[in-house]
Design an enzyme around this catalytic site. Structure first.
Site, PDB file in Angstrom:
ATOM      1  N   HIS A  76      -3.394 -15.751   8.692  1.00  0.00           N
ATOM      2  CA  HIS A  76      -2.449 -14.635   8.769  1.00  0.00           C
ATOM      3  C   HIS A  76      -2.999 -13.451   9.555  1.00  0.00           C
ATOM      4  CE1 HIS A  76       0.080 -16.796   6.003  1.00  0.00           C
ATOM      5  NE2 HIS A  76      -0.904 -16.865   5.132  1.00  0.00           N
ATOM      6  N   PRO A 108       0.818  -1.198   0.000  1.00  0.00           N
ATOM      7  CA  PRO A 108       0.000   0.000   0.000  1.00  0.00           C
ATOM      8  C   PRO A 108       0.849   1.243   0.000  1.00  0.00           C
ATOM      9  CG  PRO A 108      -0.141  -1.187   2.078  1.00  0.00           C
ATOM     10  CD  PRO A 108       1.014  -1.717   1.341  1.00  0.00           C
ATOM     11  N   GLU A 109       0.465   2.170  -0.826  1.00  0.00           N
ATOM     12  CA  GLU A 109       1.120   3.467  -0.858  1.00  0.00           C
ATOM     13  C   GLU A 109       0.120   4.475  -0.319  1.00  0.00           C
ATOM     14  OE1 GLU A 109       2.966   4.172  -4.696  1.00  0.00           O
ATOM     15  OE2 GLU A 109       3.085   2.023  -5.076  1.00  0.00           O
ATOM     16  N   ARG A 150       2.808 -11.466   4.550  1.00  0.00           N
ATOM     17  CA  ARG A 150       4.277 -11.512   4.570  1.00  0.00           C
ATOM     18  C   ARG A 150       4.890 -10.963   5.858  1.00  0.00           C
ATOM     19  NH1 ARG A 150       6.124  -9.349  -1.247  1.00  0.00           N
ATOM     20  NH2 ARG A 150       8.177  -9.940  -0.495  1.00  0.00           N
TER      21      ARG A 150
END
Length: 276
Positions: free
Chosen positions: A92, A2-3, A112
Site C-alpha cells: 500500500h 488521524p485528527e 484505504r
DNA sequence: CTGTAATCCTGCGAGC
DNA sequence: TGCTCGCAGGATTACA
C-alpha cells in the site's frame, strides 16, 4: 484516522528529518488516491529542497525552495514517514520521494486510499483551497463568533464539532473527548446550550487536543507518526472506544450512539441530553 | 438549513 | 477453518 494531534505529531517528526533535504527521485504507485497524484509533478520535484513542514487542521503542508507546496491529507489510514531505504517497502505504498544522500526516503502509504498528496504552485493557492473549507485552529477559537455559530444552530453538538469549517482539526475521537470533558451530550442542539456551556465546550476542545498532542496522538489501528512510531494517547482516552466501561468521573457504564453518522461514546449519567 | 445514507477503499474481528 | 457482516481517526455528494 488521524485528527489534529496525530497530524501534528507527524509534522513534528518529519520536520527535522525533511527540512534542508533535497528530493533526488520520485516514485509513484499504480493505484489512484482519492485526489490523484499528477504524473507530471514528479520530474519537476527533482532537485528541490524542503524548507518548511507545517500543519493546518488535518492537512500537512511541506514547503519547497521554489515556493511550491506539497499538501497532504492522511484520510483514514494514511502514513507519511521518513524511512531508511534499507527497510522493506511496505504494501500500500503509493508515493516515495528519495532524499539526496541516499539513505532515506519520504513515503506515503495508505491502505484505504482516502488520503491525498497534491502539489500547489504557491501559498496563495493553498490558502484559497484550504481557507475556504477550514475554520480556526482549536487553540484560538474566537469566543463571540463561536458562541454565535453554536447557539444559532439547530445542529447537534457532535455534528458541529466535526464541521471543519467551524473548527479545524477535530475528528471523531476528540469530538467525543471534548463533549465528555464539557459534560455535554452529543445529540444536544447548539441552540439549546447556555452561555456557560458554550464556554465549557470552547475550552474543552483545546484542552483535549493539547493533551493528545503531548501524548503523540492515539493509535487505534494504523496511525504512526512521521518516524514510524505509534501514538500513546489511546490509553488516556476517557470516552472514545470505552463503551460499557465505567465512566472515569462517576462509574456509570459508558454508552454508544450513532450521531451525525459516527459512533459517539459518552456517559449517560454525566452527559445529560439537553434539559436547559 | 437539517439529518441521513451512500460513496470512495481495505482489513479485521465477531459470530455462525 | 471459512464465510458473511459490520465497523473503522474522513470528506463529499445526493436526497428527503
Amino acid at each position: 484516522m488521524p485528527e489534529l494531534p496525530e497530524v501534528e505529531t507527524v509534522v513534528r517528526d518529519l520536520r527535522p528529518l525533511l527540512v534542508g533535504r533535497t528530493i533526488a527521485a520520485v516514485e509513484v504507485g499504480e493505484r489512484k488516491l482519492r485526489r490523484p497524484w499528477n504524473a507530471a509533478w514528479g520530474p519537476t520535484l527533482i532537485g528541490r529542497t524542503f524548507t518548511v513542514a507545517r500543519r493546518r487542521g488535518k492537512w500537512i503542508i511541506l514547503e519547497l525552495d521554489d515556493d511550491r507546496r506539497l499538501v497532504v491529507h492522511l484520510g483514514m489510514t494514511g502514513q507519511f514517514t521518513v524511512a531508511d531505504v534499507a527497510l522493506v517497502r511496505p504494501d500500500h505504498l503509493h508515493l516515495s520521494f528519495a532524499l539526496r544522500g541516499g539513505e532515506a526516503e519520504l513515503r506515503y502509504r495508505d491502505i484505504r486510499r482516502f488520503g491525498s498528496v497534491e502539489l500547489f504552485p504557491d501559498e496563495a493557492t493553498v490558502v484559497a483551497y484550504l481557507g475556504a473549507k477550514l475554520g480556526p485552529e482549536p487553540f484560538d477559537i474566537p469566543a463571540e463568533p463561536f458562541a454565535a455559530a453554536v447557539r444559532g444552530s439547530t445542529r447537534n453538538l457532535k455534528a458541529l464539532l466535526l464541521d471543519q469549517g467551524l473548527i479545524a482539526g477535530v475528528g471523531n475521537i476528540y469530538a467525543d473527548e471534548a463533549l465528555f470533558l464539557a459534560k455535554l451530550h452529543p445529540t444536544t442542539r447548539g441552540c439549546d446550550l447556555t452561555a456557560k456551556q458554550v464556554k465549557a465546550l470552547r475550552e474543552a476542545i483545546p484542552t483535549v487536543i493539547e493533551r493528545a498532542v503531548a501524548g503523540r496522538g492515539s493509535t487505534i489501528r494504523d496511525y504512526v507518526g512521521g518516524s514510524g512510531l505509534r501514538g500513546e494517547y489511546q490509553n488516556e482516552l476517557a470516552a472514545y472506544g470505552r463503551t460499557g466501561e465505567p465512566c472515569l468521573r462517576c462509574g456509570t457504564p459508558l454508552a454508544m450512539l450513532r450521531v451525525a453518522g459516527r459512533s459517539s461514546h459518552f456517559c449517560p449519567a454525566c452527559q445529560k441530553a439537553s434539559l436547559t
